[in-house]
Each structure stands twice: as structure tokens, then as C-alpha cells.
Scaffold this active site. Structure first.
Site, mmCIF file in Angstrom:
data_model
loop_
_atom_site.group_PDB
_atom_site.id
_atom_site.type_symbol
_atom_site.label_atom_id
_atom_site.label_comp_id
_atom_site.label_asym_id
_atom_site.label_seq_id
_atom_site.Cartn_x
_atom_site.Cartn_y
_atom_site.Cartn_z
ATOM 1 N N TYR A 17 11.355 1.871 -3.627
ATOM 2 C CA TYR A 17 10.877 2.932 -2.734
ATOM 3 C C TYR A 17 9.798 2.346 -1.850
ATOM 4 O O TYR A 17 8.892 1.660 -2.335
ATOM 5 C CB TYR A 17 10.312 4.093 -3.573
ATOM 6 C CG TYR A 17 9.721 5.213 -2.734
ATOM 7 C CD1 TYR A 17 10.535 6.023 -1.930
ATOM 8 C CD2 TYR A 17 8.352 5.485 -2.761
ATOM 9 C CE1 TYR A 17 9.989 7.054 -1.180
ATOM 10 C CE2 TYR A 17 7.810 6.522 -2.014
ATOM 11 C CZ TYR A 17 8.629 7.310 -1.222
ATOM 12 O OH TYR A 17 8.086 8.328 -0.482
ATOM 13 N N ASP A 72 6.110 -5.292 -0.830
ATOM 14 C CA ASP A 72 5.522 -3.953 -0.868
ATOM 15 C C ASP A 72 4.773 -3.832 -2.193
ATOM 16 O O ASP A 72 5.360 -3.534 -3.233
ATOM 17 C CB ASP A 72 6.607 -2.883 -0.729
ATOM 18 C CG ASP A 72 6.009 -1.479 -0.739
ATOM 19 O OD1 ASP A 72 4.775 -1.357 -0.913
ATOM 20 O OD2 ASP A 72 6.784 -0.515 -0.566
ATOM 21 N N LYS A 76 -2.386 3.136 -2.908
ATOM 22 C CA LYS A 76 -2.753 3.463 -4.288
ATOM 23 C C LYS A 76 -4.102 2.838 -4.695
ATOM 24 O O LYS A 76 -5.128 3.280 -4.210
ATOM 25 C CB LYS A 76 -1.593 3.132 -5.227
ATOM 26 C CG LYS A 76 -0.356 3.968 -4.797
ATOM 27 C CD LYS A 76 0.824 4.016 -5.724
ATOM 28 C CE LYS A 76 1.805 5.056 -5.174
ATOM 29 N NZ LYS A 76 3.141 4.576 -4.931
HETATM 30 C C1 LIG Z 1 3.895 4.973 -3.581
HETATM 31 C C2 LIG Z 1 4.632 3.907 -2.873
HETATM 32 C C3 LIG Z 1 4.828 3.935 -1.480
HETATM 33 C C4 LIG Z 1 4.436 5.115 -0.640
HETATM 34 O O1 LIG Z 1 3.061 5.317 -0.621
HETATM 35 P P1 LIG Z 1 2.510 6.781 -0.210
HETATM 36 O O2 LIG Z 1 1.036 6.588 -0.213
HETATM 37 O O3 LIG Z 1 3.026 7.724 -1.231
HETATM 38 O O4 LIG Z 1 3.043 7.058 1.152
HETATM 39 C C5 LIG Z 1 5.419 2.843 -0.868
HETATM 40 N N1 LIG Z 1 5.823 1.790 -1.588
HETATM 41 C C6 LIG Z 1 5.666 1.719 -2.917
HETATM 42 C C7 LIG Z 1 6.094 0.497 -3.654
HETATM 43 C C8 LIG Z 1 5.087 2.784 -3.601
HETATM 44 O O5 LIG Z 1 4.975 2.731 -4.932
#
Ligand SMILES: *Cc1c(COP(=O)(O)O)cnc(C)c1O
Length: 428
Positions: A142, A237, A265
């Protein structure tokens, strides 16, 4: 009706599904989500006074647990000085330097407000730098909810991406190719056919958005080599893994240097912060230094920067990551043992304090295998755990998190409750 149920009824009339992010609605496990009144350390208290040991930790940001005193103090002190300037402040520089020290591949960084924004901007930059449009991503990863990522694999050899949500234009989805995670042969074949069209490969180095899936040895090194050979950029990511699986993120743990890194995060310590950064020659293309446009009214917000800085500073204590990993290993082993005692096939794993478990014999090396796990049992187990005061992510396809506020005693209680909960889930 409980207070949470009452609130959920009201919420459903004014918020789609009663929530502001889908998985919070508990649709995958059933039941009504609890509404939080307060949170401290490893525990959440809901509006009905029920207390939960929290293994969601705000979906990753809270590596120190809730309302950590040092972070709270930093937030208070920053707010006292005003909470949004629309002009630069020192904390932005401090946090950028801290990120670069921890992740040397992030030579320069731009702060944004979410992980979604970070990945969108990183892909734009990769396309600008390469003059190419095609993106490769992996099933089960994701990368936020931008159009270009809400794409599923096309059938057969077509590898034309298809929209995975109404509202995503087919023309845009075609620019994203999706392959199974850990499938080095498929990656090799794609590069052979379309390597010269690829702007970037984007990957969650440890998949944390399909449950928990570890990369096989050499998978990322091969991505790195293919990208180098064909002139594509490698984007890690690390919104979830950054400052989570090691002090320097997955790139440190795996020993692979990406061209661009996306963060979120933990970098904001529970405040809305994302970031993208990497090679200085690439980042110098970002406005105003270069032509690639990207901006944000609240980006680099002083209170959010203060929360991120205070959080990262706490994680620099000697032995911080080792202690967290040890506790996480204990939790994962304890749950695995319990499941085996109950005769349930289980596959569990962790990297640092990011962990996950599937009710499946394993191995689980990609999303298709994850989907073969017993999600109905997971849902019953989740409800039984919740009733015993343990809050697991409300989906079989989400990872868990341990924070430094979780003590060994908390872990032992959790294992015992989850063991009992599994017994109950199996009896149903
Ligand atoms: C949580 C997450 C996102 C999205 O971040 P948001 O702050 O929710 O927009 C993108 N990539 C990864 C790997 C994530 O865990």
C-alpha cells in the site's frame, strides 16, 4: 446501547461508514468499533471505560506508545510558541538533519502532511527525472490512496494495470504495472520487456499492509541492480518501516540504498507528517530549487515537527531498538506457540517491532498466499481478543506494532489472553 454504539450511530449519519479511514470501521472482523476517550502508554481507554492493550499504535506512528511525556512536553512547548507560521522555522531543519543522519541515502528531504502525499510526490519526481511514465509496484503493498497506486494487476501477460477503485481513470491505471512481491523472475521479465519505459519501482521493503511479509534474501538487491541497469529509480516506501524496523529503517536493515525514500508515521510521532527525500541531484529538481512542483500550506508545521523530533530523539537511546525487537520476538513466539498448541496452522514473523501473523501453514511470501489464510478464524479471534482487552488491527491483512511502552508483563498478559481468545474462537 454502549456509548461507543451510540457514537457510531451518530457517526454513520455524518461520516461515510462512520469513520475517517475505512479499516477503523471493523468491517473485516465484524462488530462496532470502540470510540477512544483517552490513551496513555500501551493502553487505550474507550468511552465506556473499557481498557485495551494496544497493538495498533495509531497504525504505526506511536513507537513510544501513547502520550509519551517527552513528546507531550515538546508538543506543549511548541504550541505555546504558536502552531502554524507559513514561514520557515528551526524545527524543520532539525528534523531534516535528524532524518539524514539516520538515513544517509536521504541526502535532502521535503516534509509533507501524510504518507499519501509523500509517495505521490516521489513518483512525480521520479517521472520528471527520468522522462518516463511507467511505475512498477507489488501486490499487497500500500502506498497511500493516490490514483496511480489504486491499481490491480491486469490478466495474463498484458500487465496493463486496471483501476482498483471507481474514480481511477483507466488511462492512469495503465501507467502502473503490478507484480507479486518476492517474485524475482517476474521482475526480471518485466524489465526485459519494458525496462526502458520504467520511471520507478516503488516497494514496501517489508510488506506491512497485507499482514506482515518479509522479503526473500536478494529480492531488493535484484531490484536495485535492475533499476541501475535500465535507468529506473528505486523508491523505498518506508512510511511504515522507517525508524520502525531499525534506527535507519529497512534500508539499513537490508543494506540496500534506494534513490528515493518516502516517510510518514513515526517521522511525525503521531502528528500528520510525511516526507520524501533521497539523492541530492534528484531533490534539487523540486520547487523552488527546480521545476518539479509540490507545495503545502501546513507542511513543516512547527508542532508536528516538534513531535517528530522528540519521538526520534527518544529512539536514539542505546539499546532502544534491540529491546523492542526482543519484546516483539517474545510476543510473536508466544502467540505462535499458543496457536500450535491449539492445532492451528500459523505463520508469524516480525522485523524490529513490526509483526504479523497468518492462520496458514505458510510460507507466506506474497499477497496471494496471505489471502489463502483463514480470515474467518482471524475475525473470531479478533473479537475474542478485544473482549479480553487486547486490541489487534481489525483485519487479517494488517501488521501489528509493539511500542516501547509495552512491558514484558504486558506481553505475557497479551499472550495469555490471545491464547484463551483463540480457544474461544475455535470453539465457535
Ligand atoms: C500508511 C502508509 C502510507 C500512507 O500514509 P498516510 O499517512 O496514511 O497517507 C503509504 N505507504 C505505506 C507503506 C504506509 O504504511
Amino acid at each position: 446501547m454502549s456509548r461507543s454504539e451510540q457514537l457510531f450511530e451518530r457517526a454513520k449519519a455524518v461520516l461515510p461508514g462512520g469513520v475517517n479511514s475505512p479499516v477503523r470501521a471493523f468491517r473485516a472482523v465484524g462488530g462496532t468499533p470502540f470510540f477512544v476517550a483517552t490513551a496513555a502508554g500501551a493502553r487505550l481507554t474507550d468511552v465506556d471505560g473499557r481498557i485495551y492493550l494496544d497493538y495498533v499504535c495509531s497504525w504505526g506512528p506511536l513507537i513510544l506508545g501513547h502520550a509519551h511525556p517527552a513528546v507531550l512536553e515538546a508538543i506543549r512547548a511548541a504550541a505555546d510558541r504558536g502552531w502554524s507560521y507559513g514561514a520557515p522555522c528551526e524545527a524543520e531543519v532539525d528534523l531534516a538533519e535528524q532524518v539524514r543522519r539516520r538515513m544517509p541515502a536521504v541526502e535532502m528531504v521535503r516534509f509533507v502532511n501524510s504518507g499519501t502525499e509523500a509517495t505521490m510526490a516521489a513518483v512525480r519526481l521520479a517521472r520528471a527525472a527520468t522522462g518516463r511514465s511507467l511505475i512498477l509496484k507489488f501486490e499487497g503493498c500500500y502506498h497511500g490512496h493516490a490514483d496511480g497506486f489504486l491499481v490491480k494487476a491486469g490478466s495474463g501477460v498484458a500487465t496493463l494495470g486496471l483501476p482498483d477503485s471507481p474514480g481511477v481513470p483507466a488511462a492512469l491505471a495503465e501507467l502502473t504495472v503490478t507484480l507479486p512481491f518476492n517474485d524475482g523472475d517476474a521482475v526480471e521479465r518485466l524489465f526485459q520487456r519494458r525496462g526502458a519505459e520504467l520511471a520507478a519501482v516503488i516497494v514496501e521493503p517489508y510488506v506491512g499492509n497485507a499482514g506482515f511479509i518479509a522479503p526473500e534474501p536478494g529480492f531488493h538487491a535484484a531490484l536495485r541492480a535492475h533499476c541501475d541497469r535500465f535507468g529506473a529509480l528505486l523508491i523505498f516506501d518506508e512510511v511504515m518501516t522507517g525508524f520502525r524496523v531499525a534506527a535507519g529503517g529497512a534500508q539499513e536493515r537490508l543494506g540496500v540504498r534506494p534513490d528515493l525514500t518516502t516517510l510518514g508515521k513515526i517521522v511525525g510521532g503521531g502528528m500528520p507528517v510525511g516526507a520524501y527525500g533521497g539523492r541530492v541531484d534528484l531533490m534539487r529538481r523540486v520547487a523552488p530549487e527546480g521545476p518539479v512542483y509540490q507545495a503545502g500550506t501546513l507542511a513543516g508545521n512547527p508542532v508536528a515537527m516538534a513531535a517528530g523530533l522528540a519521538t526520534l530523539r527518544e529512539t536514539e537511546r542505546p539499546g532502544f531498538y534491540e529491546a523492542l525487537e526482543r519484546r516483539t520476538a517474545r510476543l510473536v513466539a508466544g502467540i505462535g506457540d499458543a496457536a500450535r498448541r491449539h492445532g492451528v496452522p500459523v505463520t508469524a514473523g516480525h522485523a524490529g517491532s513490526l509483526w504479523g501473523l497468518y492462520f496458514a501453514p505458510g510460507p507466506v511470501r506474497n499477497f496471494a498466499q496471505a489471502k489463502g489464510s483463514d480470515t474467518a478464524l482471524f475475525a473470531r479471534w479478533h473479537r475474542a481478543a478485544l473482549a479480553r482487552g487486547v486490541f489487534l488491527a481489525p483485519s487479517a491483512f494488517e501488521a501489528g506494532f509493539v511500542s516501547s511502552a509495552h512491558t514484558d508483563a504486558d506481553i505475557d498478559v497479551t499472550i495469555a489472553q490471545l491464547d484463551e481468545g483463540l480457544g474461544e474462537a475455535l470453539a465457535r
